[in-house]
Design an enzyme around this catalytic site. Structure first.
Site, PDB file in Angstrom:
ATOM      1  N   CYS A  53      -2.310  34.211   8.765  1.00 57.60           N
ATOM      2  CA  CYS A  53      -2.133  34.904  10.044  1.00 57.60           C
ATOM      3  C   CYS A  53      -1.855  33.924  11.179  1.00 57.60           C
ATOM      4  O   CYS A  53      -2.676  33.753  12.086  1.00 57.60           O
ATOM      5  CB  CYS A  53      -3.360  35.745  10.349  1.00 57.60           C
ATOM      6  SG  CYS A  53      -3.724  36.879   9.018  1.00 57.60           S
ATOM      7  N   ARG A  65       3.183   7.742  -0.223  1.00 57.50           N
ATOM      8  CA  ARG A  65       4.209   8.780  -0.350  1.00 57.50           C
ATOM      9  C   ARG A  65       5.305   8.419  -1.360  1.00 57.50           C
ATOM     10  O   ARG A  65       5.741   9.268  -2.139  1.00 57.50           O
ATOM     11  CB  ARG A  65       4.854   8.988   1.030  1.00 57.50           C
ATOM     12  CG  ARG A  65       5.810  10.159   1.116  1.00 57.50           C
ATOM     13  CD  ARG A  65       6.553  10.150   2.462  1.00 57.50           C
ATOM     14  NE  ARG A  65       5.675   9.938   3.581  1.00 57.50           N
ATOM     15  CZ  ARG A  65       5.069  10.899   4.274  1.00 57.50           C
ATOM     16  NH1 ARG A  65       5.295  12.161   3.963  1.00 57.50           N
ATOM     17  NH2 ARG A  65       4.278  10.612   5.285  1.00 57.50           N
ATOM     18  N   GLU A  69       0.831  -1.214   0.000  1.00 58.41           N
ATOM     19  CA  GLU A  69       0.000   0.000   0.000  1.00 58.41           C
ATOM     20  C   GLU A  69       0.863   1.261   0.000  1.00 58.41           C
ATOM     21  O   GLU A  69       0.787   2.076   0.920  1.00 58.41           O
ATOM     22  CB  GLU A  69      -0.881   0.034   1.255  1.00 58.41           C
ATOM     23  CG  GLU A  69      -1.787  -1.159   1.465  1.00 58.41           C
ATOM     24  CD  GLU A  69      -2.459  -1.142   2.842  1.00 58.41           C
ATOM     25  OE1 GLU A  69      -2.017  -0.396   3.739  1.00 58.41           O
ATOM     26  OE2 GLU A  69      -3.430  -1.888   3.014  1.00 58.41           O
TER      27      GLU A  69
END
Ligand SMILES: *Cc1c(COP(=O)(O)O)cnc(C)c1O
Length: 420
Positions: free
Chosen positions: A345, A279, A276
């Site tokens: 911010c 990345r 599986e």
């Protein structure tokens, strides 16, 4: 240094394959994600080659990057899918991945998701707990279906990775403890609507060494042997994902070594191996391209303020992740040390501190490398910033594979009750 072969410099300007990033930025605007189709395909084929002498099903973990163009690329190469939600099953099916190649992971599958997965006829449920197993049994029985299951086994090994992406220690929320596995399998075998077919393990993400895999697979092999002795017909061993990539200077073992360890530890059990990877297929196949808005001189530091922020790529603020930051135009070779920050911010909206980058001016393009996995999929519209578009390149062609939403689309998604 990150290895991203498909993002070369040509005459000091960065390209994606054979397209200049400047040209894409002109048309698409910034920030945008850019993926190399060739890099994705090569990464997939390296896994196929590494496991070529073994019965293997490669189920791309689509949570890493679930754009339909990415899924279609992998589907055409024969990939299956590891999914964690009904939405991901629907994405995989829409990309042409057959249900017979879908494994369904995740700790909190809901009743309606289980029902959908059963109606599609997926290959395997990777079950994470006994309550989940009971729910699957009830729903399968009601629908007169049989759910093929594997338990996700928590082998209690330390993956030596960031704590937020480590999953195989006893204290993590994932899977059934290996010490309780045999009891869990015995109960599963007695439940209606359940076919015990496999064993599953996934110990974490961004692993940079093979020893934790080896230790986990050793424990799983022992368990499979014992389960077979108990009379369970174990035909599938799902060894999860987790092989890391080079973001900075990590040295990642080659896929052939990874495959060799799996084969050495598990090959004698005559099971189909499922992997599986997420990345390792997408991470270094993509970058985030952004423009410098301002160069600001603080009292102690120089800031490069980008038009990409933590809402576009959250990994640096969420996992303290390192991403290489490169000037798209390197014609001026002089370097300077910058804090590279976004417009949001939050002080956490920082991509890198004290990083050496080619001297930049407002308007210059910057590439944030190794952003193909867990980048676009984790993006949000925080600060009402539009989701960055995604672009795929192949040779000298490119296409927008997800457009930048308009402000109207985003604002009109909200509804104001007439009693407000
Ligand atoms: C996230 C995940 C993967 C993929 O992990 P990568 O580190 O991206 O290879 C595989 N299997 C499961 C169960 C996962 O949760």
């Amino acid at each position: 240094m990150t290895i991203q072969n498909h993002f070369p410099y040509v005459n000091n300007k960065m390209f994606a394959e054979n397209v200049a990033l400047h040209d894409i930025a002109e048309q698409v605007g910034t920030p945008f994600y850019c993926y190399s189709n060739t890099a994705i395909a090569e990464n997939f084929q390296h896994y196929q080659q590494a496991f070529s002498d073994q019965e293997v099903l490669i189920c791309y973990a689509i949570k890493a990057n679930s754009n339909q163009a990415v899924l279609t690329t992998l589907a055409k190469l024969g990939s299956g899918a590891d999914v964690v939600s009904e939405g991901e099953i629907r994405r995989a099916r829409a990309a042409g991945i057959s249900a017979a190649k879908i494994v369904y992971s995740g700790v909190a599958k809901s009743a309606s998701e289980i029902e959908y997965a059963l109606s599609e006829g997926i290959f395997q449920f990777n079950v994470e707990s006994e309550p989940e197993l009971k729910l699957i049994s009830q729903i399968a029985t009601r629908l007169e279906k049989v759910a093929a299951i594997a338990f996700r086994i928590n082998p209690d090994v330390c993956a030596n990775t960031h704590e937020k992406i480590s999953t195989g220690k006893a204290e993590n929320k994932f899977g059934v403890p290996i010490s309780q596995a045999k009891i869990a399998y015995r109960r599963a075998a007695e439940l209606p609507g359940i076919k015990v077919q496999g064993v599953d393990v996934h110990i974490g993400s961004q692993l940079t060494e093979l020893a934790p895999f080896e230790e986990a697979y050793k424990r799983i092999a022992q368990l499979v042997t014992e389960l077979k002795e108990d009379g369970h017909d174990i035909q599938v061993i799902d060894i999860g994902g987790g092989l890391g990539i080079t973001y900075d200077n990590e040295v990642i073992p080659p896929k052939t070594h990874y495959a060799a360890i799996a084969k050495t530890q598990l090959g004698h059990l005559n099971c189909k191996i499922v992997i599986e990877p997420g990345r390792s297929l997408l991470g270094n196949a993509g970058i985030l391209v952004s423009r410098v808005v301002f160069v600001k001189t603080g009292e102690e530091r120089q800031f490069l303020i980008l038009d990409a922020g933590m809402n576009d790529l959250v990994r640096p603020s969420m996992y303290e992740a390192h991403h290489e930051i490169l000037a798209v135009n390197k014609a001026n070779a002089a370097m300077k040390t910058y804090d590279v920050v976004g417009p949001v911010c939050e002080t956490g909206d920082t991509f890198a501190k004290a990083r050496s980058v080619n001297i930049c001016q407002s308007g210059d393009l910057i590439a944030i490398m190794s952003s193909g996995a867990y980048g676009a999929v984790m993006a949000s519209t925080y600060n009402t910033r539009m989701l960055a578009p995604e672009v795929m390149v192949k040779d000298n062609e490119y296409a927008i594979i997800r457009h930048r939403p308009s402000y109207e689309e985003v604002i009109n998604a909200d509804a104001v009750p007439n009693w407000v």
